[in-house]
Enzyme design. Sequence first.
Site, PDB file in Angstrom:
ATOM      1  N   HIS A 399      38.745  39.326  44.018  1.00 27.92           N
ATOM      2  CA  HIS A 399      37.519  39.479  43.227  1.00 27.92           C
ATOM      3  C   HIS A 399      36.983  40.903  43.339  1.00 27.92           C
ATOM      4  CE1 HIS A 399      33.102  39.256  42.677  1.00 27.92           C
ATOM      5  NE2 HIS A 399      33.438  38.469  41.674  1.00 27.92           N
ATOM      6  N   ARG A 493      39.440  36.392  31.908  1.00 25.27           N
ATOM      7  CA  ARG A 493      39.380  35.265  32.850  1.00 25.27           C
ATOM      8  C   ARG A 493      37.996  34.644  32.758  1.00 25.27           C
ATOM      9  NH1 ARG A 493      41.943  39.445  36.154  1.00 25.27           N
ATOM     10  NH2 ARG A 493      43.851  38.708  37.136  1.00 25.27           N
ATOM     11  N   ARG A 540      41.604  32.821  28.813  1.00 27.05           N
ATOM     12  CA  ARG A 540      42.376  31.851  29.580  1.00 27.05           C
ATOM     13  C   ARG A 540      41.480  30.720  30.047  1.00 27.05           C
ATOM     14  NH1 ARG A 540      45.061  34.056  34.953  1.00 27.05           N
ATOM     15  NH2 ARG A 540      42.986  33.684  35.769  1.00 27.05           N
ATOM     16  N   GLU A 636      53.813  32.362  34.997  1.00 24.30           N
ATOM     17  CA  GLU A 636      53.429  32.709  36.368  1.00 24.30           C
ATOM     18  C   GLU A 636      54.315  32.047  37.408  1.00 24.30           C
ATOM     19  OE1 GLU A 636      48.685  33.019  36.383  1.00 24.30           O
ATOM     20  OE2 GLU A 636      49.513  31.377  35.204  1.00 24.30           O
ATOM     21  N   GLY A 658      52.050  36.654  34.126  1.00 25.44           N
ATOM     22  CA  GLY A 658      51.044  36.799  35.181  1.00 25.44           C
ATOM     23  C   GLY A 658      51.811  37.188  36.434  1.00 25.44           C
ATOM     24  N   THR A 659      52.050  38.477  36.570  1.00 24.35           N
ATOM     25  CA  THR A 659      52.943  38.932  37.657  1.00 24.35           C
ATOM     26  C   THR A 659      52.320  38.785  39.037  1.00 24.35           C
ATOM     27  OG1 THR A 659      52.210  41.108  36.994  1.00 24.35           O
ATOM     28  CG2 THR A 659      54.469  40.496  36.423  1.00 24.35           C
ATOM     29  N   ASN A 660      50.988  38.657  39.099  1.00 21.49           N
ATOM     30  CA  ASN A 660      50.374  38.456  40.418  1.00 21.49           C
ATOM     31  C   ASN A 660      50.918  37.164  41.018  1.00 21.49           C
ATOM     32  OD1 ASN A 660      48.839  40.570  39.516  1.00 21.49           O
ATOM     33  ND2 ASN A 660      47.032  39.349  39.062  1.00 21.49           N
ATOM     34  N   ASP A 661      50.955  36.121  40.193  1.00 20.73           N
ATOM     35  CA  ASP A 661      51.472  34.849  40.663  1.00 20.73           C
ATOM     36  C   ASP A 661      52.993  34.794  40.593  1.00 20.73           C
ATOM     37  OD1 ASP A 661      49.275  33.344  41.555  1.00 20.73           O
ATOM     38  OD2 ASP A 661      48.603  33.091  39.489  1.00 20.73           O
ATOM     39  N   CYS A 708      49.820  40.472  31.757  1.00 20.25           N
ATOM     40  CA  CYS A 708      48.402  40.643  32.047  1.00 20.25           C
ATOM     41  C   CYS A 708      48.164  40.642  33.553  1.00 20.25           C
ATOM     42  CB  CYS A 708      47.558  39.607  31.335  1.00 20.25           C
ATOM     43  SG  CYS A 708      48.000  37.931  31.759  1.00 20.25           S
TER      44      CYS A 708
HETATM   45  C1  PEP Z   1      48.511  36.720  37.351  1.00 22.02           C
HETATM   46  O1  PEP Z   1      48.849  35.747  38.026  1.00 22.02           O
HETATM   47  O2  PEP Z   1      49.192  37.757  37.239  1.00 22.02           O
HETATM   48  C2  PEP Z   1      47.217  36.692  36.639  1.00 22.02           C
HETATM   49  C3  PEP Z   1      46.905  37.623  35.773  1.00 22.02           C
HETATM   50  O3  PEP Z   1      46.363  35.665  36.945  1.00 22.02           O
HETATM   51  P1  PEP Z   1      45.374  35.654  38.215  1.00 22.02           P
HETATM   52  O4  PEP Z   1      45.461  36.999  38.874  1.00 22.02           O
HETATM   53  O5  PEP Z   1      44.031  35.352  37.707  1.00 22.02           O
HETATM   54  O6  PEP Z   1      46.002  34.548  39.017  1.00 22.02           O
HETATM   55 MG    MG Z   2      47.706  33.985  37.938  1.00 19.70          MG
END
Ligand code: PEP
Ligand code: MG
Length: 756
Positions: A399, A493, A540, A636, A658-661, A708
């Site tokens: 956050h 988001r 989303r 993701e 969603g590359t973070n996940d 994203c």
């Molecule tokens: C992600 O997973 O890349 C993504 C953009 O979603 P969040 O960071 O909100 O999980």
């Molecule tokens: Mg994600």
Amino acid sequence: MAVVWLDDVRADDLDLVGGKGASLGELTGAGLPVPPGFVVTANTYRAFIENAGIDDELFSAVEVDHEDSAALKEAHETAHDLIMGTPMPAEVREEILDAYRSTGEGDAFVAVRSSATAEDLPDASFAGQQETFLNVTEEELLERVKECWASLFSERAIYYRNRKGFPHDKVDIAVVVQQMVDSEKSGVMFTRHPSTGDKKIIIEAAWGLGEAVVSGTVSPDNYVVSRDTGEVETATIADKKTMCVRDEETGETVMRDVPNDRRHDRVLTDGEVDRLLELGELVEDHYESPQDVEWAVYDGEVYMLQSRPITTISEDGGADSTETKTASATNVGDDVIMRGLGASPGIASGRARIVTKLDHLDQVAEGDIIVTEMTMPDMVPAMKRAAGIVTDEGGMTSHAAIVSRELGVPAVVGTGDATTTFEDGEVITIDGDKGTIREGEEPEENQRQPVEEARPKTPVKPMTATEVKVNVSIPEAAERAAATGADGVGLLRIEHMVLTLGKTPERFIEQNGERAYVDEIVSGVREVAEEFYPRPVRVRTLDAPTDEFRQLEGGENEPREHNPMLGYRGIRRGLDNPNTFRLELQAFRRLFDMGYDNVEVMFPLVNDAEDVLQAKEHMIEAGIDPEKREWGVMIETPAAALSIRELADSGIDFASFGTNDLTQYTLAVDRNNEHVANIYDELHPAVLKLIGDTIETCREVGVKTSICGQAGSKPKMVQFLVDNGVSSISANIDAVRDVQHEVKRVEQRLLLDSVR
Ligand code: PEP
Ligand code: MG
């Protein structure tokens, strides 16, 4: 006279023909070849409502509280029904149809567009919903004209005018009816180089209708023409795989493959380049400023469809410098006391404010540096006042990191124990690029807030086939995000909006009712959708892990999970407990009804087609037509990437990485666990393989792709994605400009490679 011909319209006829009509009239009057057409004047609309005696009823129906969404909806419906239910006088009908019949031969297709007029309103586009109907035939024409009149009372338009206190009876609407040009070739032309401001004409050209070039679905030929000598300096011929054409039977615009023998052909003849150069000179002289022109070739003639000033060139005629980074602080070195992750760029000095409880927030003064374990949605007002942010916990997607980037406040996150290392009130300096914290103050000239850099007065936006969008999480950042010149929002988001309520959705609904929950989402999304309109905003549905909900009132009811990242979140939660999910979809429905047709729906954390089909079913139940709206999913999980063909079959328009996940699930690395942060790698070959293969399949089946996740802001990922043909990239606000330039560089290299 109900109609006037474009030939007879001049720029100062704004009150009669509205903004769009006046600008087309001005181009026609300047001797530029504009497709023939006419305008149903604003007076015709005014006479229609006055003579039928519906004007008073209309204006009083729309005097409603703009924050009351039910009242807004009712106002729109009343106004729409009044206009559509009132017959058009016979003489007006005849005049419009006569004009139509003399526009083209026989059954010509025309484009019908609303063109609002608004005295004293600086931006007339807000006066009414700018409705456009393409491929209209004689049979539908009169209804379409009335639809344009009614578009003056879309929910969005009523909301906007009521919020601004702008009287409804001061806005009129004209309707432009113009022959559709069935272009054989088309494209855009810049009368100056849009990045350097050089005196050259830049032309992009492709086969078929212009939509393919404007929307970036095809790589066009690129011609650079010297305005001094008229010579074509470079002509880069692209491999043009697809083209937009009008389907002869339905009249709809459709994508077709370019026949093999024309894919590598040069689109423009020398004569057409000369003609475009001539028109470019004329239009720039006429407006006395560099122009960005849409053009088309039909039956051997070059037509101009639209001209706008180029917004990327600064007043001295040159383009803004693309260099955004200034020198870093000179003396960052041995005196570094602590390191973390540089989460939001910039260098700032200020007094450390150790924030352990929310009631300390009012002690954060302008220019302080917040030092806290981790930030919470309630901290956003204090984060706005702060010069910098430091957290003990959290990574690049926490956050604190997301919000500080969006607010443009330098931040260092995941330091471990900043809250116990620094004294409250102690002066410190943080470097949000390097992730360092030092004692003492940095000389003012070395301090650097990223806000000004990310927000140039005239953003340089190179032409790219790949769209570059921006991520937004807090509606307050919408203006700053829009000012980057991004092509839209790739991820909005809604978690932040929900977490800001301070209660879990279930508790909030229990106390305030379902409608209040829908209203909260509508009002947050609307702020962003309005700011970007008509640029698309991909929103989303909710994806908050249970540990984030736990901190809220009602959070005690959240399930306790060993690893919330692998738990009850995203679409699986929405489908398992659809009560709140349905309300989110109702919020989307409301936004569509209000006229926010730029909103797109995106589902998080899907695994397979079953997830998508169920989500689609809920969307239909909420009254959203998946055929009419753009909707898609996040990729993701490896499961989603590996099932992309089945996901595509379920009707999605886009898939967004969603590359973070995707990284955490591919590598089995919890993105929030600092012990394994060193092996968290979005560029790992396995992650790239999943992404590359997914893009390839999506290209085969006509689904758009995007990114994203945080990695979309990294140059190496940008290179990989553009090389592989991604449709768009969504970056952090502060990274948009760099990504735009990186995309341009890669595209130019690809073009050169393709002709070698
Ligand atoms: C992600 O997973 O890349 C993504 C953009 O979603 P969040 O960071 O909100 O999980
Ligand atoms: Mg994600």
